[in-house]
Design a protein around this motif. Structure first.
Motif, PDB file in Angstrom:
ATOM      1  N   LEU A   7      39.453 -32.604  32.045  1.00 58.92           N
ATOM      2  CA  LEU A   7      40.183 -33.574  31.227  1.00 58.92           C
ATOM      3  C   LEU A   7      39.252 -34.242  30.226  1.00 58.92           C
ATOM      4  O   LEU A   7      39.634 -34.473  29.065  1.00 58.92           O
ATOM      5  N   ALA A   8      38.026 -34.532  30.639  1.00 52.73           N
ATOM      6  CA  ALA A   8      37.054 -35.094  29.699  1.00 52.73           C
ATOM      7  C   ALA A   8      36.742 -34.100  28.581  1.00 52.73           C
ATOM      8  O   ALA A   8      36.609 -34.480  27.409  1.00 52.73           O
ATOM      9  N   GLY A   9      36.632 -32.815  28.938  1.00 52.95           N
ATOM     10  CA  GLY A   9      36.406 -31.806  27.910  1.00 52.95           C
ATOM     11  C   GLY A   9      37.578 -31.682  26.955  1.00 52.95           C
ATOM     12  O   GLY A   9      37.385 -31.510  25.740  1.00 52.95           O
ATOM     13  N   LEU A  10      38.793 -31.783  27.472  1.00 50.67           N
ATOM     14  CA  LEU A  10      39.970 -31.713  26.603  1.00 50.67           C
ATOM     15  C   LEU A  10      40.034 -32.884  25.635  1.00 50.67           C
ATOM     16  O   LEU A  10      40.411 -32.727  24.472  1.00 50.67           O
ATOM     17  N   GLN A  11      39.659 -34.059  26.088  1.00 52.25           N
ATOM     18  CA  GLN A  11      39.727 -35.232  25.221  1.00 52.25           C
ATOM     19  C   GLN A  11      38.642 -35.223  24.150  1.00 52.25           C
ATOM     20  O   GLN A  11      38.757 -35.941  23.162  1.00 52.25           O
ATOM     21  N   ASN A  12      37.601 -34.421  24.361  1.00 46.45           N
ATOM     22  CA  ASN A  12      36.567 -34.303  23.333  1.00 46.45           C
ATOM     23  C   ASN A  12      36.867 -33.210  22.314  1.00 46.45           C
ATOM     24  O   ASN A  12      36.109 -33.028  21.366  1.00 46.45           O
ATOM     25  N   THR A  13      37.958 -32.478  22.532  1.00 48.85           N
ATOM     26  CA  THR A  13      38.350 -31.449  21.570  1.00 48.85           C
ATOM     27  C   THR A  13      39.038 -32.109  20.376  1.00 48.85           C
ATOM     28  O   THR A  13      40.002 -32.858  20.552  1.00 48.85           O
ATOM     29  N   PRO A  14      38.571 -31.889  19.159  1.00 51.96           N
ATOM     30  CA  PRO A  14      39.182 -32.537  17.989  1.00 51.96           C
ATOM     31  C   PRO A  14      40.672 -32.190  17.873  1.00 51.96           C
ATOM     32  O   PRO A  14      41.054 -31.017  17.906  1.00 51.96           O
ATOM     33  N   ARG A  15      41.484 -33.213  17.737  1.00 56.35           N
ATOM     34  CA  ARG A  15      42.923 -32.996  17.594  1.00 56.35           C
ATOM     35  C   ARG A  15      43.263 -32.292  16.286  1.00 56.35           C
ATOM     36  O   ARG A  15      44.275 -31.603  16.190  1.00 56.35           O
TER      37      ARG A  15
END
Length: 312
Positions: free
Chosen positions: A196-204
């Motif tokens: 989840l932390a990795g997903l939130q660091n992915t640029p939207r």
């Protein structure tokens, strides 16, 4: 102009000197590192070296004679110990059977918790509850779930008309799968949090651009989400593999290695040799073999994954 160039040269020289100074570790730097370094040396490196030395001795509990140096005799005995290698096979089945579902289920849960849905904060808090519970408590709770007479699982099966239930933790064919389910449930939260932390660091913006180009959900995951998430997934999978191979408390509470050794993991086998039979040297040799084999397997796994990432 000469003045400017002289100032520029002086500034460059001062920067280079500063960089050279910061690149050298002075006494003050080591003094700051000591509080973190001393516990590692005392609690990790020291016991590891002592365990390696112990593996080359005939150390036993309750003996009156001095411990003798016997070289590699313990390792020679291990080569012919079929029970140990059987426990190692079971340990690998356990580690893979827990690590792979952990990654897949945690990935799905992380993708769900990353969505903008109602009560997302509460869902995230509930998702990490198993992680906050001690392994002993988890084992006792799941023993109650698997109880053959009044367990929740068997009661549910009876209510659904799917049979009279069974003794999940005592059956030769069901003990290991039942324990694997508990391991997946207990270890999934930390994998979920990392992903989840990795997903939130992915640029939207990357997702929005892919959506504008007409990419569907699966294509956006394959071309945007997963490439950004791969390093995190690789790291947490490697850590999970190490943790699961070294599992002890959960399986000990659930089955104590039974029935008939079907859930006797290598750590349980070494524990029994050391603290039930008093063979400290032999148990230390088991630990050395486990560390060596796990290190080799982990190195092969990481090399393959990293090579695959470079090719991609």
């Amino acid at each position: 102009m000469p003045t400017r160039s002289g100032k520029g040269a002086d500034s460059v020289a001062s920067v280079a000197e500063a960089r050279g100074t910061t690149g050298r570790a002075g006494p003050g730097t080591w003094f700051l590192v000591l509080p973190a370094l001393v516990p590692i040396l005392v609690l990790s490196v020291g016991p590891l070296l002592y365990g390696i030395l112990l593996a080359f001795t005939d150390s036993q509990s309750g003996r009156t004679s001095a411990t003798r140096w016997i070289g590699g005799l313990n390792f020679q005995d291990l080569l012919h110990d079929t029970l140990f290698w059987e426990s190692f096979r079971i340990g690998l089945l356990w580690a893979i059977g827990v690590t792979v579902p952990q990654l897949l289920l945690a990935l799905g849960l992380a993708l769900l918790l990353n969505q903008d849905v109602r009560l997302r904060g509460l869902a995230r808090a509930l998702a990490i509850v198993p992680w906050a519970m001690p392994e002993v408590v988890v084992g006792i709770m799941w023993r109650l779930v698997y109880n053959p007479d009044a367990g929740v699982l068997n009661e549910t099966l009876r209510d659904l008309g799917l049979g009279d239930g069974r003794d999940w933790l005592s059956g030769l064919g069901t003990a290991l799968p039942a324990v694997v389910v508990v391991g997946v449930w207990a270890g999934m939260p930390q994998t979920t949090v990392a992903l989840l932390a990795g997903l939130q660091n992915t640029p939207r913006e990357l997702h929005e651009a892919a959506a504008v180009d007409g990419a569907g959900a699966w294509r956006r995951f394959r071309t945007v989400t997963w490439p950004a998430l791969r390093p995190v997934a690789l790291a947490i999978t490697a850590l999970n593999l190490i943790w699961n191979v070294n599992s002890f408390a959960l399986v000990y509470v659930l089955t104590n290695g039974g029935p008939g050794g079907k859930t006797r993991l290598p750590m349980l086998f070494a524990y029994e040799e050391a603290f039930r039979y008093g063979q400290f040297g032999y148990a230390a040799a088991m630990g050395c073999v486990m560390v060596a084999v796990i290190s080799i397997l982990l190195a092969v796994f990481l090399a393959g994954r990293l090579r695959g990432g470079e090719d991609a």
